[in-house]
Scaffold this motif. Structure first.
Motif, PDB file in Angstrom:
ATOM      1  N   ILE A  86     -19.513 -30.209  34.610  1.00  0.00           N
ATOM      2  CA  ILE A  86     -20.004 -31.436  33.988  1.00  0.00           C
ATOM      3  C   ILE A  86     -20.799 -31.016  32.760  1.00  0.00           C
ATOM      4  CG2 ILE A  86     -21.433 -33.489  34.266  1.00  0.00           C
ATOM      5  CD1 ILE A  86     -20.916 -33.247  37.308  1.00  0.00           C
ATOM      6  N   THR A  87     -20.403 -31.520  31.605  1.00  0.00           N
ATOM      7  CA  THR A  87     -21.029 -31.051  30.368  1.00  0.00           C
ATOM      8  C   THR A  87     -20.865 -32.064  29.246  1.00  0.00           C
ATOM      9  OG1 THR A  87     -21.061 -29.230  28.770  1.00  0.00           O
ATOM     10  CG2 THR A  87     -18.916 -29.828  29.676  1.00  0.00           C
ATOM     11  N   ASP A  88     -21.637 -31.910  28.222  1.00  0.00           N
ATOM     12  CA  ASP A  88     -21.481 -32.677  26.987  1.00  0.00           C
ATOM     13  C   ASP A  88     -20.777 -31.839  25.927  1.00  0.00           C
ATOM     14  OD1 ASP A  88     -22.695 -34.995  27.876  1.00  0.00           O
ATOM     15  OD2 ASP A  88     -24.687 -34.406  27.208  1.00  0.00           O
ATOM     16  N   PHE A  89     -20.436 -30.613  26.271  1.00  0.00           N
ATOM     17  CA  PHE A  89     -19.831 -29.685  25.323  1.00  0.00           C
ATOM     18  C   PHE A  89     -18.505 -29.168  25.861  1.00  0.00           C
ATOM     19  CE2 PHE A  89     -24.459 -29.333  25.142  1.00  0.00           C
ATOM     20  CZ  PHE A  89     -24.682 -29.717  23.828  1.00  0.00           C
ATOM     21  N   THR A  90     -17.728 -28.561  25.004  1.00  0.00           N
ATOM     22  CA  THR A  90     -16.474 -27.949  25.431  1.00  0.00           C
ATOM     23  C   THR A  90     -16.795 -26.821  26.417  1.00  0.00           C
ATOM     24  OG1 THR A  90     -15.488 -28.401  23.278  1.00  0.00           O
ATOM     25  CG2 THR A  90     -14.392 -26.746  24.651  1.00  0.00           C
ATOM     26  N   PRO A  91     -16.226 -26.863  27.612  1.00  0.00           N
ATOM     27  CA  PRO A  91     -16.475 -25.771  28.559  1.00  0.00           C
ATOM     28  C   PRO A  91     -16.022 -24.428  27.978  1.00  0.00           C
ATOM     29  CG  PRO A  91     -15.443 -27.633  29.661  1.00  0.00           C
ATOM     30  CD  PRO A  91     -15.396 -27.916  28.182  1.00  0.00           C
ATOM     31  N   ALA A  92     -16.769 -23.395  28.264  1.00  0.00           N
ATOM     32  CA  ALA A  92     -16.500 -22.070  27.705  1.00  0.00           C
ATOM     33  C   ALA A  92     -15.068 -21.616  27.951  1.00  0.00           C
ATOM     34  CB  ALA A  92     -17.477 -21.052  28.279  1.00  0.00           C
ATOM     35  N   VAL A  93     -14.514 -21.928  29.126  1.00  0.00           N
ATOM     36  CA  VAL A  93     -13.161 -21.454  29.438  1.00  0.00           C
ATOM     37  C   VAL A  93     -12.091 -22.192  28.646  1.00  0.00           C
ATOM     38  CG1 VAL A  93     -13.778 -20.635  31.735  1.00  0.00           C
ATOM     39  CG2 VAL A  93     -12.915 -22.965  31.448  1.00  0.00           C
ATOM     40  N   LEU A  94     -12.455 -23.265  27.939  1.00  0.00           N
ATOM     41  CA  LEU A  94     -11.501 -24.015  27.132  1.00  0.00           C
ATOM     42  C   LEU A  94     -11.676 -23.764  25.634  1.00  0.00           C
ATOM     43  CD1 LEU A  94     -11.561 -27.467  28.982  1.00  0.00           C
ATOM     44  CD2 LEU A  94     -10.001 -25.538  29.327  1.00  0.00           C
ATOM     45  N   GLU A  95     -12.660 -22.958  25.272  1.00  0.00           N
ATOM     46  CA  GLU A  95     -12.914 -22.681  23.864  1.00  0.00           C
ATOM     47  C   GLU A  95     -11.915 -21.673  23.305  1.00  0.00           C
ATOM     48  OE1 GLU A  95     -17.784 -23.021  23.814  1.00  0.00           O
ATOM     49  OE2 GLU A  95     -16.857 -21.064  23.886  1.00  0.00           O
ATOM     50  N   THR A  96     -11.634 -21.795  22.021  1.00  0.00           N
ATOM     51  CA  THR A  96     -10.872 -20.745  21.341  1.00  0.00           C
ATOM     52  C   THR A  96     -11.816 -19.577  21.090  1.00  0.00           C
ATOM     53  OG1 THR A  96     -11.443 -21.531  19.124  1.00  0.00           O
ATOM     54  CG2 THR A  96      -9.433 -22.464  20.147  1.00  0.00           C
TER      55      THR A  96
END
Length: 151
Positions: A86-96
């Motif tokens: 649950i986050t307001d940001f792009t989860p780390a595992v989905l980042e480029t």
């Protein structure tokens, strides 16, 4: 931390009282099973008259890929069958990789540490999601300033 505490002749309980923490927290910090927040580390450093030595060590431990807490986290993450985020940001595992690098670089003045170690840790997280049998990943991404999840 232990060496500085013992040099001062204090028990863990005495240091805990001085920095408003339970002696159990001091024990965890000294064993390396928990890393104190930066503000807590500054209080400990000041209480033990360590002249910044403990604060410097904290950043080294926090980014050390062999740190106990990081290894424990990666182990749990790797064996998970479902990951809820649950986050307001792009989860780390989905980042480029590019986004990861820029985001971590922007946070260095606040969080400190070594950029390359942080990028490498994020890459290990992403590898878990790319394996043939990745865990199910569920995310609730809240919009900035919105009380309702966006997706």
């Amino acid at each position: 931390m232990r060496a500085h505490r013992l040099a001062k002749g204090w028990l863990q309980k005495q240091l805990g009282k001085e920095v408003a923490l339970d002696n159990t927290a001091i024990s965890h910090f000294e064993k390396g099973s928990h890393i104190p927040r930066r503000d807590v580390t500054l209080r400990i450093d000041k209480a033990l008259d360590a002249d910044g030595a403990i604060f410097k060590l904290r950043d080294e431990l926090d980014d050390n890929p062999d740190a106990k807490w990081l290894q424990r986290f990666l182990k749990e993450y790797a064996r998970a069958t479902t990951i809820h985020h649950i986050t307001d940001f792009t989860p780390a595992v989905l980042e480029t990789v590019e986004h990861t690098r820029l985001a971590l670089e922007a946070g260095l003045p606040l969080y400190g540490g070594d950029l390359e170690s942080k990028v490498a840790f994020r890459a290990e997280l992403c590898e878990i999601m790319l394996r043939p049998d990745p865990p199910r990943f569920q995310v609730i991404l809240g919009g900035s300033g919105s009380p309702h999840p966006d997706g």
